[in-house]
Scaffold this active site. Structure first.
Site, PDB file in Angstrom:
ATOM      1  N   ASP A  83       0.855  -1.190   0.000  1.00 14.60           N
ATOM      2  CA  ASP A  83       0.000   0.000   0.000  1.00 14.60           C
ATOM      3  C   ASP A  83       0.894   1.244   0.000  1.00 14.60           C
ATOM      4  O   ASP A  83       1.837   1.335   0.795  1.00 14.60           O
ATOM      5  CB  ASP A  83      -0.895  -0.035   1.249  1.00 14.60           C
ATOM      6  CG  ASP A  83      -2.063   0.938   1.166  1.00 14.60           C
ATOM      7  OD1 ASP A  83      -2.477   1.280   0.043  1.00 14.60           O
ATOM      8  OD2 ASP A  83      -2.559   1.349   2.237  1.00 14.60           O
ATOM      9  N   GLY A 215     -11.652   4.465   2.446  1.00 11.82           N
ATOM     10  CA  GLY A 215     -13.018   3.947   2.565  1.00 11.82           C
ATOM     11  C   GLY A 215     -13.678   4.250   3.910  1.00 11.82           C
ATOM     12  O   GLY A 215     -14.893   4.405   3.977  1.00 11.82           O
TER      13      GLY A 215
HETATM   14  P1  13P Z   1      -8.993   4.564   5.513  1.00 19.29           P
HETATM   15  O1  13P Z   1      -8.023   4.371   6.656  1.00 19.29           O
HETATM   16  O2  13P Z   1      -9.561   5.941   5.482  1.00 19.29           O
HETATM   17  O3  13P Z   1     -10.022   3.500   5.473  1.00 19.29           O
HETATM   18  O4  13P Z   1      -8.131   4.450   4.181  1.00 19.29           O
HETATM   19  C1  13P Z   1      -7.351   3.305   3.952  1.00 19.29           C
HETATM   20  C2  13P Z   1      -6.582   3.454   2.673  1.00 19.29           C
HETATM   21  O5  13P Z   1      -6.997   4.104   1.742  1.00 19.29           O
HETATM   22  C3  13P Z   1      -5.302   2.750   2.583  1.00 19.29           C
HETATM   23  O6  13P Z   1      -4.662   2.994   1.367  1.00 19.29           O
END
Ligand code: 13P
Length: 295
Positions: A83, A215
């Site tokens: 990520d 999200g």
């Molecule tokens: P949130 O922590 O707002 O759910 O976002 C997670 C995200 O987009 C990780 O890349």
């Protein structure tokens, strides 16, 4: 079924209204919760790790090896995804450690530089059979997981435009594209409002899976609208983490001054986490719900 690439996981035709959850894992127990939720729902999942979270472990290589082994032993198709890869080097280290997908995040760079860097990652990753997610426009907020009291709101001046999305996707060859359409990473202030018109226009113009970051904070209806308007992968973290810690608080408060085993606290908390992930996996599979309503 075990480890698959992001491209394989998101291979469903784009017209099918269905998205796969990208869940950030923060330890072995949360990885287990994601895997179990995918298995119980007969679904699939993306296990996401930002490089800093892996590197911060006592033995990062061992941590990733064990995480991969848990994924390989799963009966559900699972992608291990980096990520927010911050550099070419970080993406290459992730590929070397066994990730089947990486995100290169050049979204805060000028467009040309983002394209050039992403393209370089795509060439190297594809040569190794690994998928790549890129981002154009910028989903800001607490990317590193900071919990900002009072929450944050999205900056509409950084939303993705259709033109940018088309030229970025074509120039880089990414397998999935993260777009900024109204969400923000971390705790959200108020009710986020998705720019669904913009999302629909991007969906119509770009022929690869689209990703929604940030999200947490969206209502069930907002998630379903996002999927209906073309989102195929939904990143989710803050609410997972907060729900787990809230479950610990609730359990400890309930026990009062009685002696309590640590395993009872963690079992309770991770069971709550698994239930939340199961709910989100089902929610994101909008097509299934639409079919059920027709029957
Ligand atoms: P949130 O922590 O707002 O759910 O976002 C997670 C995200 O987009 C990780 O890349």
């Amino acid at each position: 079924m075990s480890l698959v690439t992001l491209k394989e996981l998101l291979a469903e035709p784009l017209e099918v209204h269905s998205a796969v959850g990208g869940f950030v894992t923060f330890d072995y127990a949360s990885t287990e919760a994601i895997i179990k939720a995918a298995e119980h729902t007969g679904g699939k999942a993306i296990i996401m790790i930002p490089w800093g979270l892996a590197a911060g472990q006592n033995k990062p290589e061992e941590y990733l090896r064990n995480t991969l082994s848990m994924i390989r032993n799963s009966s559900a198709p699972i992608t291990l995804h980096l990520d927010h890869g911050a550099s070419f080097e970080e993406c290459m280290r992730a590929i070397h450690s066994g990730f089947s997908s990486v995100m290169y995040d050049g979204s805060s760079l000028p467009m040309e530089e983002n394209i050039a860097n992403t393209k370089k990652v795509v060439e190297a990753a594809h040569a190794c059979g690994v998928s790549v997610e890129g981002e154009i426009g910028h989903v800001g907020g607490a990317e590193a997981g900071a919990l900002v009291e009072g929450g944050l709101t999205a900056d509409s001046s950084l939303y993705t435009t259709v033109e940018e999305a088309v030229s970025f996707a074509e120039a880089t060859g990414v397998d999935a594209l993260a777009v900024a359409v109204g969400t923000v990473h971390g705790i959200v202030r108020g009710t986020p409002k998705l720019d669904l018109e913009r999302l629909s226009a991007i969906r119509a113009a770009v022929k690869i899976p689209l990703v929604l970051h940030g999200g947490s904070g969206l209502t069930d209806e907002a998630f379903q609208s996002a999927v209906k308007h073309g989102i195929n992968k939904i990143n989710y973290f803050t609410e997972m983490s907060l729900a787990t810690s809230a479950a610990v608080r609730e359990f400890v408060r309930h026990c009062g001054e009685q002696p309590v085993h640590m395993m009872d606290i963690t079992n309770h908390a991770y069971h709550k986490l698994e239930q939340l992930i199961e709910k989100q996996i089902r929610l994101f599979r909008l097509e299934e719900k639409l079919q059920q309503n027709l029957e």
